[in-house]
Each structure stands twice: as C-alpha cells, then as structure tokens.
Design an enzyme around this catalytic site. Structure first.
Site, PDB file in Angstrom:
ATOM      1  CG  HIS A 119      34.113  49.245  -0.155  1.00 37.28           C
ATOM      2  ND1 HIS A 119      34.165  50.631  -0.186  1.00 37.28           N
ATOM      3  CD2 HIS A 119      32.952  48.943   0.464  1.00 37.28           C
ATOM      4  CE1 HIS A 119      33.077  51.119   0.403  1.00 37.28           C
ATOM      5  NE2 HIS A 119      32.327  50.120   0.801  1.00 37.28           N
ATOM      6  CG  ASP A 149      36.103  52.455  -2.261  1.00 37.69           C
ATOM      7  OD1 ASP A 149      36.067  51.391  -2.906  1.00 37.69           O
ATOM      8  OD2 ASP A 149      35.502  52.619  -1.175  1.00 37.69           O
ATOM      9  CB  SER A 233      29.322  51.484   0.359  1.00 38.18           C
ATOM     10  OG  SER A 233      30.084  51.908   1.437  1.00 38.18           O
TER      11      SER A 233
END
Length: 402
Positions: A119, A149, A233
């Site tokens: 993402h 992910d 992230s």
C-alpha cells in the site's frame, strides 16, 4: 483500493488502518482526473533465478533481557542497536495520480532490493528512496503481493552503501518480548520507538478482493504496542539483536490528527518475518506470490451463545460458515452452514475444522497461519473435522487464490 480507502478512519468505531499514510499533494497532480478503482499496479519483473533465497538467519544468542540493566546499560544497548541498524532503513517518497505519500522500507540484500508495503507503493508513478545518511535515488517496483501487503523496490546503487538487515525467526518470538520499530512517521526520518510484542497469530483483511466482493485474509500477524504512525508502514520491527521479526503494516485507532491522519493508540500490526521469508524471494524472481487456497469462509471469535446455537461439540476450531462452489474445499466435500440461526450470517450445520496435518486448530487464525507458512498451491493437506458430532479426516489438494 487507493490510499484514501486505506487511510479512512472513524471516530465512532474501531478500525484497522494502514500506517503509511502521511499524504501530501504534488501540484502537477492537483485537479487531475481520479483514476478508476481497478487501475492496475505497474509491476516490472526482472530476470532472476527461481532459486532466489534471502540471507540465512544468523546464529545469534537470544535477545538480551533489558529488565535487569541499569539505565546507562540499557541506553548503551539501544543506542548501539540503532547505530548498527538504521543505515539499512530507508524513507520512500511515492508519487501517484492521487498526489503522493511517504512510507518506510529496509534493505534486504546487497543486490539493492528494498522491502516495503504494497500500500506504500500502490499505483506508483515514481518512487524516491532516501537513505538515512543522505543518499537519494529512484527505485523501481519489481514485485507486489496484495495478500501480505508486501512489495519489493529495486535500487541501483553500489553494494558498499547497502546495509542489509537480517531476518529473524518470527516463530521464536514471544509475547512480552521487547521490540523496536524504525521508520519515518510523519516524514520524521529515522525515528525509533520501543515496545513489546502484544500478541502473535493475528489476522488482518487482505488487500485482495474475492469474486464475492469480500476480501481474503492475511495471517501470522504480530501485534505490538511500539508506537507506529503514518509513515512507519513498510519499516522493520526488530528484536534486540537487530533482526527483523516483522514489517510494520497497520494500526488500529479511533484517533486522528487535525489533518485526518490516524494516530497511534498502542495497537500496531506487523507482517511476520517468516511470511517475508516465503514471499519476498518470489517477488524478486517472479513479481508475484501465489497463496494456498481452501475456499471456505469462517467466523472468528464465536461467543458461547453462538457455539450453543450452532450445536458444536467443542469450543475450539475453525467453523465453516460457507464453502465457495468449485473450490478445493467444495471438491473435497467440506460443508458450510445451511440452517438459519438467530445470528445474522451464521448458519448452522457447517463443518468444524479442529486439526490440519495432525496439528490442532484452535481458531481460524491457526489454520490460516499454518497454510501460509508451510504450504503452497498443489500441496495436499489432511483436515480433521467434526461433522454431526463425529470426527473424521478429509484429504484436500490446495489451489491458489483466484
């Protein structure tokens, strides 16, 4: 799924949100057309041997226990760890049709491969990779996996500037163990935070959507209270030996900043290093990774009332609410629920999976983690199920997620 979807938070209900989302606007994209939701991520594959392997886990002693250290000794340990590891952590500046965002990543080998979240680089038109010591280069997305992910970015730099971070064995991680996160929250590069492992074996929604409209499930997730915020992230979660035991992915929160970004609430989620060890070599070699597929829907966290109404003979196991037609589970004869109950979406009469290949299944999370970490499409597994009060074994050949 675009970044606005990933970053959506609510002040009314708890939700899980991706932690990368420190967004910014790039003027030349302002006022541009919004891309269709089905826009394809550009993935470039590179010639590579299918035998790609990651560096072996080094033989290290157990991570040190800092509880008995003096403040001076503790500070020295953490400072030395940061100085050794931080050169391998990078900041990612991503441009896309929506504007852009920032995230984190880390070096995995001396060939210039950077691990991050899918993402973070979703729909990227340009990726800038910034090293903590000042080097800035452009990177190329060479592989993505929506289920875990994870993504891999390739940079072309001299080997001697790369500091690969070793992968630890996440199966050996213990709840309560001290961990640190290093990343770039809110574009504050090289930020280090400290916490513990709060839980193991969690599941999160995958970013891959099934034909039914629901989403697949990502498993073997580590929960931590180390502060993780937008921009973290894709960065590493490390033990005190400096081994990567997870890739920071998301947080659960009800709080937002004045700009609408989610803020840390002490519940963060990281993709386990053993998932990274399985997925990343395939992303480097082939640009994608195929997951084993059963074709069942299961309801987690059944209450005592639900168990009683379903007539289940035990309180543990993965209860099958539905079986996808034509799936491996359907071909093997597994049954989903068919009789209505007072609970919406929870029909009675389904099989209860209590074991796989001789290993106990206490929850659906156990089943999913075992499959993801140990099996691949085409493998055969033996499920132990309880049907109509009787225990039986069912052999099933796994497919790959559609």
């Amino acid at each position: 799924m675009n970044k606005k979807t990933i970053l959506l938070t609510s002040l009314i209900i708890l939700l899980t949100t991706a932690a990368c989302g420190f967004t910014f606007q790039i003027p030349r994209f302002m006022g541009g057309e919004t891309p269709a939701p089905t826009a394809e991520v550009r993935v470039e594959t590179v010639p590579a041997s299918p035998q790609v392997t990651l560096p072996a886990v080094p033989t290290l002693s157990s991570p040190p226990d800092i509880s008995g250290l003096s403040y001076t000794e503790r500070d020295a340990l953490l400072t030395a760890l940061y100085e050794r590891v931080s050169p391998g952590v990078v900041s990612l500046l991503v441009e896309n049709e929506q504007g852009g965002s920032t995230g984190s990543g880390f070096v995995i080998d001396r060939q210039g491969h950077i691990v991050t979240n899918y993402h973070v680089v979703e729909d990227a038109t340009e990726v800038e990779v910034d090293f903590l010591f000042g080097l800035k280069v452009r990177g190329k997305v060479i592989g993505t996996d929506l289920d875990s992910d994870l993504a891999v970015v390739k940079v072309d730099v001299p080997e001697d500037v790369l500091v690969p971070l070793p992968l630890g064995d996440s199966d050996q991680v213990k709840v309560g163990q001290t961990v640190i996160a290093i990343g770039n929250p809110f574009q504050l590069n090289g930020t280090m935070t400290l916490g513990i492992v709060s839980a193991k074996g969690r599941t999160l929604e995958s970013l891959r959507q099934a034909e039914s409209g629901s989403f697949f499930t990502a498993g073997d997730i580590i929960q931590t209270d180390a502060a993780i915020n937008p921009g973290n992230s894709g960065g590493p979660l490390l033990n005190l030996n400096g081994e990567v035991i997870g890739v920071n992915r998301a947080i659960r929160t009800t709080g937002t900043t004045i700009t609408g970004d989610p803020v840390n609430s002490g519940i963060g989620f990281s993709i386990s290093s053993n998932i990274v060890r399985r997925v990343v070599p395939e992303l480097i070699a082939n640009g994608k990774y195929d997951y084993p597929y059963l074709g069942i829907t299961s309801r987690s966290n059944l209450t005592l009332r639900m168990i009683e109404e379903l007539g289940l003979p035990r309180q543990t196991g993965a209860y099958v609410t539905a079986v996808t037609p034509g799936s491996p589970a359907d071909r093997a004869g597994l049954r989903g629920g068919s009789r209505p109950t007072s609970f919406t979406g929870l029909p009675a009469g389904g099989d209860l999976i209590v074991g796989i290949d001789g290993k106990p299944v206490l929850t659906f999370d156990d089943l999913l983690s075992y499959l993801i970490k140990n099996k691949k499409p085409g493998d055969t597994v033996t499920l132990t199920i309880v049907r109509d009060g009787q225990e039986k074994e069912v052999n099933l050949t796994l497919g790959k997620r559609p």
